[in-house]
Design a protein around this motif. Structure first.
Motif, PDB file in Angstrom:
ATOM      1  N   ILE A  88       0.871  -1.179   0.000  1.00  0.00           N
ATOM      2  CA  ILE A  88       0.000   0.000   0.000  1.00  0.00           C
ATOM      3  C   ILE A  88       0.902   1.221   0.000  1.00  0.00           C
ATOM      4  N   GLU A  89       0.560   2.170  -0.847  1.00  0.00           N
ATOM      5  CA  GLU A  89       1.282   3.438  -0.880  1.00  0.00           C
ATOM      6  C   GLU A  89       0.399   4.485  -0.203  1.00  0.00           C
ATOM      7  N   HIS A 113      -3.401  -0.946  -9.606  1.00  0.00           N
ATOM      8  CA  HIS A 113      -3.666  -0.400  -8.276  1.00  0.00           C
ATOM      9  C   HIS A 113      -5.096   0.113  -8.189  1.00  0.00           C
ATOM     10  N   GLN A 114      -5.531   0.334  -6.943  1.00  0.00           N
ATOM     11  CA  GLN A 114      -6.825   0.963  -6.669  1.00  0.00           C
ATOM     12  C   GLN A 114      -6.704   1.663  -5.325  1.00  0.00           C
ATOM     13  N   TRP A 115      -7.572   2.670  -5.103  1.00  0.00           N
ATOM     14  CA  TRP A 115      -7.591   3.357  -3.808  1.00  0.00           C
ATOM     15  C   TRP A 115      -8.304   2.487  -2.792  1.00  0.00           C
ATOM     16  N   LYS A 116      -7.700   2.350  -1.644  1.00  0.00           N
ATOM     17  CA  LYS A 116      -8.220   1.499  -0.569  1.00  0.00           C
ATOM     18  C   LYS A 116      -9.438   2.153   0.090  1.00  0.00           C
ATOM     19  N   LYS A 166       5.460   3.835   0.368  1.00  0.00           N
ATOM     20  CA  LYS A 166       5.160   2.415   0.116  1.00  0.00           C
ATOM     21  C   LYS A 166       5.487   1.536   1.323  1.00  0.00           C
ATOM     22  N   LYS A 207      -3.205   3.658  -1.465  1.00  0.00           N
ATOM     23  CA  LYS A 207      -3.350   3.110  -2.814  1.00  0.00           C
ATOM     24  C   LYS A 207      -2.840   1.675  -2.758  1.00  0.00           C
ATOM     25  N   GLU A 208      -3.759   0.713  -2.933  1.00  0.00           N
ATOM     26  CA  GLU A 208      -3.365  -0.693  -2.929  1.00  0.00           C
ATOM     27  C   GLU A 208      -2.667  -1.012  -4.245  1.00  0.00           C
ATOM     28  N   ILE A 209      -1.472  -1.565  -4.130  1.00  0.00           N
ATOM     29  CA  ILE A 209      -0.701  -1.954  -5.302  1.00  0.00           C
ATOM     30  C   ILE A 209      -0.763  -3.482  -5.385  1.00  0.00           C
TER      31      ILE A 209
END
Length: 146
Positions: free
Chosen positions: A54-55, A139-142, A91, A131-133
């Motif tokens: 996650i970033e 990726h997508q926003w958590k 990250k 931001k889930e990587i």
């Protein structure tokens, strides 16, 4: 003038940082109990993708203001000696710590309730974004769940 607390840590919260935080409190003889919450990055599955990191990002001024409000509420509501909140930016890989809440008080009953309240307020009120990587680099926003 009150010393400004460091809240945000670049990258993961390390085991050494956590151990050092605990050690610094051994000279405070009014403390009878500590409680710690550690948030760790999970390898969640989203459809056919697995989270690898996650970033984290935030709006620092807004986040710090909200964290200070949470801190003041906690000290008003509970008989705490110390309270620290640390959150990662940047990250953080699966299995690493990204969120560390450390609460100290004369007695154990205060630290349990305070820790839960503080963690819930941070998760619901502070503008920190993850931001889930995924392993495939998508990726997508958590979305925060409990």
């Amino acid at each position: 003038m009150k010393k400004k607390k460091t809240v945000f840590i670049e990258g993961p919260v390390t085991p050494q940082f956590i151990a050092d935080s605990i050690a610094k409190h051994q000279a405070k003889y009014s403390i009878g109990a500590h409680n710690i919450f550690l948030g760790q990055v999970r390898a969640d599955k989203v459809e056919d993708n697995t989270v690898s990191a996650i970033e984290f990002s935030c709006y620092p001024e807004m986040a710090e203001k909200k964290l200070e409000e949470i801190r003041e509420k906690a000290f008003e509501k509970y008989n705490l000696t110390c309270m620290h909140i640390y959150h990662s930016l940047g990250k953080v890989n699966v299995g690493e710590i990204c969120f560390f809440v450390f609460v100290s008080a004369p007695h154990r009953t205060q630290v349990y309730d305070a820790t839960e309240d503080i963690v819930n307020m941070v998760k619901s009120e502070v503008p920190i974004f993850g931001k889930e990587i995924f392993e495939n680099e998508m990726h997508q926003w958590k979305v925060n769940n409990n």
